[in-house]
Design an enzyme around this catalytic site. Sequence first.
Site, short mmCIF file in Angstrom:
data_model
loop_
_atom_site.label_atom_id
_atom_site.label_comp_id
_atom_site.label_asym_id
_atom_site.label_seq_id
_atom_site.Cartn_x
_atom_site.Cartn_y
_atom_site.Cartn_z
N LYS A 11 0.58 -1.16 0.18
CA LYS A 11 0.08 0.06 -0.58
C LYS A 11 1.01 1.43 0.25
O LYS A 11 1.67 0.99 0.07
CB LYS A 11 -0.71 -0.40 1.13
CG LYS A 11 -1.52 -0.95 1.01
CD LYS A 11 -3.13 -1.13 2.64
CE LYS A 11 -3.76 -2.25 2.27
NZ LYS A 11 -4.84 -2.60 3.47
N TYR A 51 -12.09 -2.45 -3.49
CA TYR A 51 -12.91 -3.35 -2.31
C TYR A 51 -14.19 -3.03 -1.91
O TYR A 51 -14.25 -2.63 -1.23
CB TYR A 51 -12.01 -2.62 -1.26
CG TYR A 51 -10.66 -1.66 -1.02
CD1 TYR A 51 -10.29 -3.29 0.39
CD2 TYR A 51 -9.42 -1.70 -1.51
CE1 TYR A 51 -9.05 -3.89 0.75
CE2 TYR A 51 -8.91 -0.79 -0.81
CZ TYR A 51 -8.13 -2.86 0.23
OH TYR A 51 -6.89 -2.65 0.73
N ASN A 114 -2.02 0.20 7.06
CA ASN A 114 -1.72 -1.20 7.49
C ASN A 114 -0.77 -1.81 6.08
O ASN A 114 -0.20 -3.08 6.25
CB ASN A 114 -2.60 -1.87 7.92
CG ASN A 114 -3.80 -2.47 6.78
OD1 ASN A 114 -3.68 -2.47 6.13
ND2 ASN A 114 -4.63 -3.50 7.50
N HIS A 117 -1.91 -5.53 1.45
CA HIS A 117 -2.96 -5.95 1.11
C HIS A 117 -2.39 -7.51 0.54
O HIS A 117 -1.91 -7.51 0.21
CB HIS A 117 -3.75 -5.26 0.04
CG HIS A 117 -4.66 -6.32 -0.73
ND1 HIS A 117 -6.18 -6.86 0.10
CD2 HIS A 117 -4.98 -7.54 -1.25
CE1 HIS A 117 -6.72 -7.53 -0.67
NE2 HIS A 117 -5.86 -8.08 -2.34
N GLU A 128 -9.04 -11.09 -7.92
CA GLU A 128 -8.10 -9.24 -7.99
C GLU A 128 -6.68 -9.82 -9.03
O GLU A 128 -6.85 -9.00 -9.72
CB GLU A 128 -7.26 -9.25 -6.58
CG GLU A 128 -8.48 -9.19 -5.60
CD GLU A 128 -8.47 -9.44 -4.12
OE1 GLU A 128 -8.92 -9.17 -3.16
OE2 GLU A 128 -7.00 -9.72 -3.95
P1 DAT Z 1 -7.36 -7.53 5.05
O1 DAT Z 1 -6.91 -6.49 4.54
O2 DAT Z 1 -7.07 -7.77 6.76
O3 DAT Z 1 -7.76 -8.20 4.35
P2 DAT Z 1 -10.59 -5.92 5.21
O4 DAT Z 1 -10.68 -6.59 3.64
O5 DAT Z 1 -11.09 -6.71 6.19
O6 DAT Z 1 -8.62 -7.02 5.74
O7 DAT Z 1 -10.47 -4.58 5.33
C1 DAT Z 1 -9.54 -4.23 4.26
C2 DAT Z 1 -8.93 -3.16 4.52
O8 DAT Z 1 -9.75 -1.88 5.27
C3 DAT Z 1 -8.19 -3.12 5.39
O9 DAT Z 1 -6.19 -3.67 5.27
C4 DAT Z 1 -8.26 -1.77 6.93
C5 DAT Z 1 -9.16 -1.04 6.15
N1 DAT Z 1 -9.92 -1.06 6.88
C6 DAT Z 1 -10.97 -2.86 7.08
N2 DAT Z 1 -11.12 -2.81 8.96
C7 DAT Z 1 -11.45 -1.41 8.73
C8 DAT Z 1 -11.12 -0.59 10.05
N3 DAT Z 1 -12.13 -1.31 11.26
N4 DAT Z 1 -11.55 0.66 10.35
C9 DAT Z 1 -11.04 1.69 9.28
N5 DAT Z 1 -9.82 0.53 8.34
C10 DAT Z 1 -10.39 -0.03 8.36
MG MG Z 2 -9.09 -8.17 2.80
#
Ligand code: DAT
Ligand code: MG
Length: 151
Positions: A11, A51, A114, A117, A128
């Site tokens: 990212k 997303y 974070n 991805h 993807e």
């Molecule tokens: P991951 O990236 O571990 O697959 P995800 O697909 O649930 O997690 O979410 C995608 C991204 O969205 C994640 O890397 C960071 C952001 N995100 C997820 N949950 C969040 C939250 N509660 N608050 C802020 N950003 C969040």
């Molecule tokens: Mg995810």
Amino acid sequence: STTEQTYIMIKPDGVQRGLVGEIIARFEKRGFKLVALKLATPSKEHLEEHYKDLSSKPFFPRLIEYMMSGPVVCMVWEGLDAVKTGRAMLGATNPLASNPGTIRGDYALQVGMNVCHGSDAVETAKAEIELWFGKEGINQYKLASSSWVYE
Ligand code: DAT
Ligand code: MG
């Protein structure tokens, strides 16, 4: 299977913090094969598609804004159980819950920054990879080290 593929994306914060080499090195050293790689500045529409499952979440606009804040590194890594192993290497979504030794557990503190991805399932990975590399396609080659990684 040893030909399973996963989509891994560094990212904007990972790129800006100089973590590209570190993250690529972890996948290389683990034994995975790099089959696609590019630096990209995706459009808003492209990121919203990536997303789309999160479009109703309150953090969605901020997530898209963050993902548009700089270039990202897009990769496809291939190898045994690549999707699940890639997720394990990334750590938990919230870096504070990620174990040390994981990418997020070593390099991040907050969920909104974070670093990396990784696809969450084989079917998601296929979609993807098509979204990010559908046009140019994936490279096919034999990795010289494979006979020293696989029994
Ligand atoms: P991951 O990236 O571990 O697959 P995800 O697909 O649930 O997690 O979410 C995608 C991204 O969205 C994640 O890397 C960071 C952001 N995100 C997820 N949950 C969040 C939250 N509660 N608050 C802020 N950003 C969040
Ligand atoms: Mg995810």
